[in-house]
Design an enzyme around this catalytic site. Structure first.
Site, PDB file in Angstrom:
ATOM      1  N   GLU A 235       8.465  32.990  60.639  1.00 20.94           N
ATOM      2  CA  GLU A 235       9.211  31.901  59.998  1.00 20.94           C
ATOM      3  C   GLU A 235       8.722  30.625  60.658  1.00 20.94           C
ATOM      4  O   GLU A 235       9.032  30.360  61.812  1.00 20.94           O
ATOM      5  CB  GLU A 235      10.718  32.100  60.198  1.00 20.94           C
ATOM      6  CG  GLU A 235      11.564  31.263  59.243  1.00 20.94           C
ATOM      7  CD  GLU A 235      11.961  29.914  59.806  1.00 20.94           C
ATOM      8  OE1 GLU A 235      11.233  28.928  59.532  1.00 20.94           O
ATOM      9  OE2 GLU A 235      12.971  29.843  60.514  1.00 20.94           O
ATOM     10  N   CYS A 269      13.692  23.399  60.547  1.00 23.58           N
ATOM     11  CA  CYS A 269      12.530  23.778  59.728  1.00 23.58           C
ATOM     12  C   CYS A 269      12.793  23.518  58.250  1.00 23.58           C
ATOM     13  O   CYS A 269      11.907  23.046  57.527  1.00 23.58           O
ATOM     14  CB  CYS A 269      12.195  25.258  59.941  1.00 23.58           C
ATOM     15  SG  CYS A 269      11.662  25.668  61.611  1.00 23.58           S
TER      16      CYS A 269
END
Length: 463
Positions: A235, A269
């Site tokens: 990720e 993110c």
């Protein structure tokens, strides 16, 4: 006394004061070997622990987190600057994650019988073994537990290598597992250098690897896991588009954009980094967005009134500042902020860049901090094209009164998640992850439980 070196110790620097608040010596190869031995031995016992008992352990973990929530939240705030209210929310979110998986996870791991020609078969979900997790600093507890809880429920054990600046948080997480009654080896913490990470990936006792971090880190970890023929989940970064069409509720869109961009001081993110606004409302949206951003309280993250605290690391603030400067030199307009805050602490002013184009730095790169870029889209199709014009593909947001249109656009957006009339979030009930340089694999939901499972087919009476 000679200063403690970052070459030999993981250093925790309070970004509000600049003071060193912790130092943790990197562990030797022998210490890493011992941790991997414990994880392997723990796996042999944990995988045979009844699923009902593993679920009960998650409930106990939730209680352990709540019992020590104040200390954990304070550690998060002091180590990486997250405002204390958001830090407390992170701990509670983790506790709810544990409880949700305790209730719903067992059904996701149940055998799936089926009829096949000439007999019967079933699909079984078997744990793989010890999982190495390389985790970031921006959500020091949530990032760890959202991967660990489903993997542990499935019967795997977990070896955490946390970011050097939040090792205090790492050890508090370990303490929570101990207080919850988890046996030795089920959840291990290792404090090692990148060389230690490489040794762990290559070690046969590690069965799989997961990383949340930068593209650079993901490239390195993914290559090493591939060389060792081990499953990995990555990720990575994001430059998430936040699309506002002409018919959108602007007040709702602005409110969501402010939270989506500036939560955790913009160090997310899946933050709303590129605000792509259709030209019919770009002026009105911009005016409202600037006004709302200007009201955000910047200050001591231990104050409950603070919404934006310091950035976590001084080198990252320097990098962000240079990206802003580059974008302004390329022709963007500065509407708010635009520099390092004066005085002590690693603060960066809440910043808004307007008239950003697809050739500018803040469009092409990920800006990991409290900086928003406003880009004008000529129409809906142009907005989608701008959204997809990125190396990243984590999440996207669409604000419009035409929900049917938004649902059609989801199929055109190259992202792992799409939010219609709501900003990006993660929830155990739905999968989270990205495409392109945002990584691969999924966390949360049943995908997160099964991501590190051997999907085993069992045939019965096949003639």
């Amino acid at each position: 006394m000679s200063p403690i070196s970052s070459q030999t110790h993981a250093l925790s620097i309070n970004p509000t004061t600049g003071e060193q608040i912790g130092h943790y010596a990197y562990e030797s190869a022998e210490a890493l070997d011992a941790a991997l031995t414990r994880a392997a031995s723990g796996f042999s016992r944990w995988k045979r622990t009844p699923l009902q008992a593993r679920s009960a352990a998650m409930v106990a973990l939730a209680q352990a987190l709540r019992d020590n929530a104040d200390a954990m939240a304070t550690m998060i705030t002091e180590e990486m600057g997250k405002p204390i209210t958001q830090a407390r929310g992170e701990i509670e979110k983790c506790a709810k994650l544990c409880e949700w998986y305790a209730e719903h996870g067992p059904a996701m791991l149940a055998a799936e019988p089926t009829q096949v020609e000439g007999g019967k078969a079933r699909i079984e979900y078997r744990p793989l073994g010890p999982i190495l997790a390389v985790m970031p600093w921006n959500f020091p507890v949530w990032q760890v537990l959202r991967g660990a809880v489903p993997a542990l429920l499935a019967g795997n054990t977990y070896v955490l290598k946390h970011a050097p600046n939040v090792m205090g948080s790492a050890y508090l997480i370990r303490d929570a597992f101990v207080r919850a009654g988890f046996a030795e080896g089920v959840f291990e913490v290792v404090n090692v250098t990148p060389d230690g990470v490489s040794r762990a990936i290559a070690d046969p006792r590690i069965s799989a690897v997961t990383l949340t971090g930068s593209v650079r880190a993901g490239t390195a970890i993914g290559a090493q896991a591939g060389a060792a023929l081990k499953k990995c989940v990555l990720e990575l970064g994001g430059s998430d588009p936040f699309i506002v069409l002409n018919d959108a509720d602007l007040d709702a869109a602005v409110q969501a954009a402010v939270v989506g961009r500036y939560q955790n001081s913009g160090q997310v993110c899946a933050a709303a980094k590129r605000l792509i606004i259709e030209k019919g409302v770009v002026e009105a949206f911009t005016e409202k967005f600037v006004e709302a951003t200007r009201k955000l309280v910047v200050g001591n993250p231990l104050s409950s009134d603070t919404y934006i605290g310091p950035m976590a690391r001084y080198d990252l603030r320097d990098e962000l500042d240079q990206q802003v400067r580059n974008t302004l030199e390329e022709g963007a307009t500065l509407l708010l902020g635009g520099g390092k805050a004066e005085g002590a602490g690693n603060f960066y002013e809440p910043t808004i860049l307007a008239n950003v184009t697809d050739q500018m730095t803040s469009f092409k790169q990920e800006l990991f901090g409290p900086v928003a870029s406003i880009i004008t889209a000529q129409d809906c199709a142009h907005a989608v094209a701008l959204a997809n014009d990125s190396d990243f593909g984590l999440t996207a947001t669409i604000y419009t009164a035409n929900v049917e249109l938004a649902q059609q656009l989801t199929g055109e957006l190259e992202t792992g998640g799409v939010f219609i009339n709501g900003y990006s979030a993660s929830d155990p009930r739905v999968a989270f992850g990205g495409v392109k340089k945002s990584g691969f694999g999924r966390e949360l939901s049943h995908f997160g439980v099964r991501e590190f499972c051997n999907v085993q087919t069992v045939w019965l009476d096949r003639n």
